[in-house]
Scaffold this motif. Structure first.
Motif, PDB file in Angstrom:
ATOM      1  N   TYR A 101      48.805  46.081  39.711  1.00  0.00           N
ATOM      2  CA  TYR A 101      47.632  45.221  39.486  1.00  0.00           C
ATOM      3  C   TYR A 101      47.700  43.995  40.399  1.00  0.00           C
ATOM      4  CZ  TYR A 101      44.596  41.894  36.989  1.00  0.00           C
ATOM      5  OH  TYR A 101      43.644  40.957  36.655  1.00  0.00           O
ATOM      6  N   ARG A 156      47.080  44.771  43.994  1.00  0.00           N
ATOM      7  CA  ARG A 156      45.670  45.073  44.269  1.00  0.00           C
ATOM      8  C   ARG A 156      44.806  43.812  44.262  1.00  0.00           C
ATOM      9  NH1 ARG A 156      44.767  48.146  40.114  1.00  0.00           N
ATOM     10  NH2 ARG A 156      45.684  49.958  41.153  1.00  0.00           N
ATOM     11  N   HIS A 157      45.068  42.908  43.312  1.00  0.00           N
ATOM     12  CA  HIS A 157      44.177  41.755  43.130  1.00  0.00           C
ATOM     13  C   HIS A 157      44.767  40.437  43.596  1.00  0.00           C
ATOM     14  CE1 HIS A 157      41.401  44.214  40.758  1.00  0.00           C
ATOM     15  NE2 HIS A 157      42.442  44.677  40.082  1.00  0.00           N
ATOM     16  N   THR A 187      48.101  37.488  43.229  1.00  0.00           N
ATOM     17  CA  THR A 187      48.713  36.772  42.116  1.00  0.00           C
ATOM     18  C   THR A 187      47.934  35.494  41.838  1.00  0.00           C
ATOM     19  OG1 THR A 187      50.914  37.611  42.694  1.00  0.00           O
ATOM     20  CG2 THR A 187      50.826  35.668  41.270  1.00  0.00           C
ATOM     21  N   ARG A 241      38.214  35.092  37.261  1.00  0.00           N
ATOM     22  CA  ARG A 241      37.718  36.193  38.091  1.00  0.00           C
ATOM     23  C   ARG A 241      38.539  37.487  38.018  1.00  0.00           C
ATOM     24  NH1 ARG A 241      40.336  37.090  42.847  1.00  0.00           N
ATOM     25  NH2 ARG A 241      41.899  35.567  43.549  1.00  0.00           N
ATOM     26  N   PHE A 242      39.752  37.433  37.504  1.00  0.00           N
ATOM     27  CA  PHE A 242      40.602  38.626  37.494  1.00  0.00           C
ATOM     28  C   PHE A 242      40.199  39.566  36.343  1.00  0.00           C
ATOM     29  CE2 PHE A 242      42.944  36.151  40.390  1.00  0.00           C
ATOM     30  CZ  PHE A 242      43.943  36.915  40.985  1.00  0.00           C
ATOM     31  N   PRO A 243      40.244  40.873  36.557  1.00  0.00           N
ATOM     32  CA  PRO A 243      39.960  41.826  35.470  1.00  0.00           C
ATOM     33  C   PRO A 243      40.943  41.644  34.323  1.00  0.00           C
ATOM     34  CG  PRO A 243      39.966  42.942  37.593  1.00  0.00           C
ATOM     35  CD  PRO A 243      40.500  41.563  37.843  1.00  0.00           C
ATOM     36  N   ASN A 286      35.936  38.079  33.128  1.00  0.00           N
ATOM     37  CA  ASN A 286      35.780  39.400  33.741  1.00  0.00           C
ATOM     38  C   ASN A 286      36.508  40.449  32.879  1.00  0.00           C
ATOM     39  OD1 ASN A 286      35.203  41.458  35.509  1.00  0.00           O
ATOM     40  ND2 ASN A 286      36.751  40.868  37.026  1.00  0.00           N
ATOM     41  N   ARG A 319      37.237  43.812  31.402  1.00  0.00           N
ATOM     42  CA  ARG A 319      36.968  45.197  31.811  1.00  0.00           C
ATOM     43  C   ARG A 319      37.416  46.216  30.748  1.00  0.00           C
ATOM     44  NH1 ARG A 319      36.680  45.753  37.422  1.00  0.00           N
ATOM     45  NH2 ARG A 319      35.590  43.943  38.274  1.00  0.00           N
ATOM     46  N   SER A 339      45.026  48.413  35.235  1.00  0.00           N
ATOM     47  CA  SER A 339      43.588  48.155  35.198  1.00  0.00           C
ATOM     48  C   SER A 339      43.256  46.705  34.915  1.00  0.00           C
ATOM     49  CB  SER A 339      42.934  49.042  34.130  1.00  0.00           C
ATOM     50  OG  SER A 339      43.124  50.398  34.420  1.00  0.00           O
TER      51      SER A 339
END
Length: 305
Positions: free
Chosen positions: A174, A177-178, A180, A190-192, A219, A221, A238
């Protein structure tokens, strides 16, 4: 007609006499007459073909054979006592014990360890209920409950397992992908993220970090009514999630999850096991209560570990 000697009983007489070195004192301890003690010891000596005591008018003393025979006799008595105690316990540990536990991902591990302890009692039955309902002894006839909270149940016998809290976690995948997040505002802005559902409003519960901070990620999800599902979503990479420590601890230890912002103060909870106060509590419930306490402390009490 000669009566066959009770060998185990004779050993009790011998061991007591070896301790007191007085047949009269031995008779008082065993609630018999001194003549009975004298007779039983004499029969035992005749059976062994050796003298156990030397006697005079006032005292007795162990012979060399008696001193060597004593520890073996004491061990045999101890083994027989343990044997009959175990048989009595097995006779008492039979029937059904009803247990209620929250919906945790660790339920399988807890149950497996408990059932290992039950393995020697084939007539003991476990009724295992996974739900968030509190133990209702009248309607559900439940015997034992496990819960996390700030206050123990009323009119219950409670054993605290440990203090616990919640942690903000995310998987390495995670974060790769996004990125730290640099602070909590960035993470929740803003982070899922995931959230449990507030059953009263049917809306996301958010992250109640402490008495002053209850944040709502913008955000979201993933939402669920089961913390185990929220943990699964975090492990899948996720979402970032706010997970009870006892559920995510093993995943933090093995690197499947990473903790974010541990410096932020968190509210503290108690993990505890409890059972109803009853006039008479069966031996099987007391035994399973002890076993389950051991299992939970081995798994979650870091100080005990």
């Amino acid at each position: 007609m000669k009566i066959k000697m009770d060998k185990l009983n004779a050993l009790k007489y011998f061991c007591s006499a070896a301790e007191t070195l007085q047949f009269r004192e031995t008779a008082l301890r065993l609630s018999v007459s001194p003549q009975v003690v004298t007779r039983v010891i004499a029969e035992l000596e005749q059976h062994l073909g050796e003298q156990l005591f030397t006697r005079n008018t006032r005292n007795i003393h162990l012979t060399e054979f008696g001193a060597a025979f004593l520890p073996r006799a004491q061990q045999l008595l101890a083994d027989s006592e343990n044997l009959f105690s175990a048989a009595k316990e097995k006779d008492e540990i039979r029937g059904i014990v009803r247990i209620t536990v929250p919906q945790w991902s660790d339920n399988g591990r807890i149950l497996a360890r408990l059932l290992e302890k039950c393995a020697d009692y084939p007539e003991l039955y476990i009724d295992w209920r996974s739900n968030d309902a509190k133990l209702n002894t009248v309607e559900n006839q439940l015997d034992i409950g496990i819960r996390i909270g700030t206050q123990a149940e009323d009119l219950m016998i409670v054993r605290k397992i440990c203090d616990t809290t919640d942690k903000i976690v995310a998987s390495p995948a995670y974060l790769a992908r996004h990125g730290t997040p640099q602070n909590l505002d960035e993470l929740t802005g803003r982070f899922p993220a995931s959230s449990l559902i507030n059953a009263n409003t049917n809306r996301p519960w958010g992250w109640p970090l402490n008495a002053e901070m209850h944040v709502f990620p913008k955000n979201i999800r993933f939402i669920t009514d089961d913390p185990a599902n929220e943990l699964a979503a975090a492990l899948a990479g996720s979402v970032a999630a706010y997970i009870p420590e006892h559920l995510c601890l093993i995943h933090l230890q093995n690197g499947e999850l990473l903790e974010l912002f541990p410096e932020i103060p968190r509210r503290s909870w108690q993990l505890y096991i409890y059972r109803p106060q009853r006039t008479v509590t069966s031996g099987r419930v007391l035994k399973v209560f002890d076993w389950l306490t051991e299992v939970l402390r081995e798994m979650y009490d870091k100080e005990a570990a």
